[in-house]
Motif scaffolding. Structure first.
Motif, PDB file in Angstrom:
ATOM      1  N   ARG A 103       2.770  36.262 -30.927  1.00 54.13           N
ATOM      2  CA  ARG A 103       1.843  36.814 -30.360  1.00 54.13           C
ATOM      3  C   ARG A 103       2.026  36.793 -28.446  1.00 54.13           C
ATOM      4  N   SER A 104       1.542  38.275 -27.918  1.00 52.13           N
ATOM      5  CA  SER A 104       1.681  38.127 -26.232  1.00 52.13           C
ATOM      6  C   SER A 104       0.516  38.704 -26.015  1.00 52.13           C
ATOM      7  N   MET A 105      -0.177  37.886 -24.518  1.00 52.58           N
ATOM      8  CA  MET A 105      -1.596  37.884 -24.347  1.00 52.58           C
ATOM      9  C   MET A 105      -0.753  38.606 -22.865  1.00 52.58           C
ATOM     10  N   ASP A 106       0.007  38.507 -22.422  1.00 45.88           N
ATOM     11  CA  ASP A 106      -0.068  39.487 -21.057  1.00 45.88           C
ATOM     12  C   ASP A 106       1.143  40.682 -21.073  1.00 45.88           C
ATOM     13  N   PHE A 107       0.347  41.865 -21.569  1.00 41.99           N
ATOM     14  CA  PHE A 107       1.485  43.137 -21.455  1.00 41.99           C
ATOM     15  C   PHE A 107       2.763  42.403 -22.080  1.00 41.99           C
ATOM     16  N   THR A 112       4.531  33.504 -27.516  1.00 40.44           N
ATOM     17  CA  THR A 112       4.327  32.123 -28.400  1.00 40.44           C
ATOM     18  C   THR A 112       4.536  32.594 -29.801  1.00 40.44           C
ATOM     19  N   LYS A 113       4.440  31.763 -31.179  1.00 37.98           N
ATOM     20  CA  LYS A 113       4.745  31.794 -32.434  1.00 37.98           C
ATOM     21  C   LYS A 113       3.199  31.179 -32.422  1.00 37.98           C
ATOM     22  N   LEU A 114       2.087  31.683 -33.165  1.00 39.45           N
ATOM     23  CA  LEU A 114       1.730  31.668 -34.042  1.00 39.45           C
ATOM     24  C   LEU A 114       1.587  30.966 -35.409  1.00 39.45           C
ATOM     25  N   THR A 115       0.877  29.874 -35.508  1.00 38.63           N
ATOM     26  CA  THR A 115       0.778  28.696 -36.992  1.00 38.63           C
ATOM     27  C   THR A 115       0.009  28.772 -37.546  1.00 38.63           C
ATOM     28  N   ALA A 116      -1.876  28.945 -36.912  1.00 35.72           N
ATOM     29  CA  ALA A 116      -2.853  28.517 -37.432  1.00 35.72           C
ATOM     30  C   ALA A 116      -3.068  29.583 -38.898  1.00 35.72           C
ATOM     31  N   ASP A 117      -3.603  28.772 -39.254  1.00 35.13           N
ATOM     32  CA  ASP A 117      -4.396  30.118 -40.844  1.00 35.13           C
ATOM     33  C   ASP A 117      -2.999  30.378 -40.898  1.00 35.13           C
ATOM     34  N   LEU A 118      -1.841  30.788 -40.954  1.00 32.92           N
ATOM     35  CA  LEU A 118      -0.514  31.434 -41.653  1.00 32.92           C
ATOM     36  C   LEU A 118       0.468  30.719 -42.159  1.00 32.92           C
ATOM     37  N   PRO A 119       0.910  31.639 -42.937  1.00 33.70           N
ATOM     38  CA  PRO A 119       2.392  30.311 -43.796  1.00 33.70           C
ATOM     39  C   PRO A 119       3.291  29.845 -42.563  1.00 33.70           C
ATOM     40  N   THR A 160     -10.240  38.301 -35.568  1.00 32.22           N
ATOM     41  CA  THR A 160     -11.229  38.788 -35.423  1.00 32.22           C
ATOM     42  C   THR A 160     -10.911  37.998 -33.586  1.00 32.22           C
ATOM     43  N   ASN A 161     -10.047  37.214 -33.374  1.00 31.44           N
ATOM     44  CA  ASN A 161     -10.382  36.649 -32.181  1.00 31.44           C
ATOM     45  C   ASN A 161      -9.169  36.634 -31.710  1.00 31.44           C
ATOM     46  N   ALA A 162      -8.009  38.272 -31.244  1.00 33.10           N
ATOM     47  CA  ALA A 162      -6.956  37.771 -31.022  1.00 33.10           C
ATOM     48  C   ALA A 162      -5.967  37.170 -31.521  1.00 33.10           C
ATOM     49  N   GLY A 163      -5.781  36.654 -33.273  1.00 30.56           N
ATOM     50  CA  GLY A 163      -4.261  35.419 -33.156  1.00 30.56           C
ATOM     51  C   GLY A 163      -5.315  34.447 -33.278  1.00 30.56           C
ATOM     52  N   GLU A 164      -6.529  33.131 -32.887  1.00 29.48           N
ATOM     53  CA  GLU A 164      -6.122  32.970 -32.828  1.00 29.48           C
ATOM     54  C   GLU A 164      -6.928  31.632 -33.892  1.00 29.48           C
ATOM     55  N   ASN A 165      -7.749  32.727 -35.223  1.00 23.48           N
ATOM     56  CA  ASN A 165      -7.499  32.217 -36.450  1.00 23.48           C
ATOM     57  C   ASN A 165      -7.341  33.810 -37.656  1.00 23.48           C
TER      58      ASN A 165
END
Length: 195
Positions: A103-107, A112-119, A160-165
């Motif tokens: 995910r990127s939050m700065d255009f 950053t790699k996402l891990t919460a709730d993901l394989p 539904t919250n930009a990749g947080e969950n």
């Protein structure tokens, strides 16, 4: 009218020669200076918030240009299978094959790699397709495929919250292919998701 093309068969097969740009609607083309030069491009993306910002998802990673392709920076390594953006650029997703969802939050400047709730990252992470809803800049989807030889859907997930969950919305085989044991096959090569 500026347009871009990426070459090469992703993730394997025929090699390409990088990224090209036309400034005259496709009449003539110029090869662009990406380094290291990718040999397989999975997606080209012109940002919706600033047309001078362009991305190339490639077998070498994600490249970003802020000057319509005159110069490029490798902003994320790995074999990038897909990239998507919200209309404002404050939420972007990318799939890195055999790694995970980023995910990127700065255009698109940093990832950053996402891990919460993901394989978990392991050998069963294949090609990853990503999408962000144009009507809701916080809602996104990922489709994760298994690599060969399993070659099927591993998961379809929604945020539904930009990749947080993330919640699992993977359809059952019967929903898509009449109870075939191997549905949505060839996930390593051509899985897609859109919204």
């Amino acid at each position: 009218e500026i347009c871009f093309i990426g070459t090469g068969e992703y993730p394997s097969g025929s090699l390409g020669t990088g990224v090209y740009r036309s400034a005259d609607g496709g009449t003539s083309w110029t090869q662009l200076p990406l380094y290291p030069a990718p040999t397989r491009v999975s997606k080209m993306l012109i940002s919706q918030w600033e047309t001078n910002v362009v991305f190339a998802a490639t077998d070498s990673g994600i490249y970003r240009s802020t000057d319509s392709g005159d110069s490029w920076m490798l902003v994320q390594g790995g074999s990038a299978s897909d990239i998507a953006t919200s209309t404002t650029g404050n939420f972007m997703l990318a799939g890195i094959r055999k790694d995970g969802v980023y995910r990127s939050m700065d255009f698109g400047a940093s990832w950053t790699k996402l891990t919460a709730d993901l394989p978990a990252t392991d050998s069963t992470i294949g090609r990853i397709a990503v999408a962000i809803a144009p009507s809701d800049s916080l809602r996104g989807y990922v489709q994760i495929g298994y690599p060969k030889p399993i070659d099927s859907v591993r998961a379809v997930l929604k945020t539904t919250n930009a990749g947080e969950n993330w919640s699992n919305v993977t359809p059952s085989p019967s929903a898509l292919s009449g109870d075939k044991t191997k549905y949505l096959a060839q996930e390593w090569y051509n899985n897609v998701v859109t919204v």
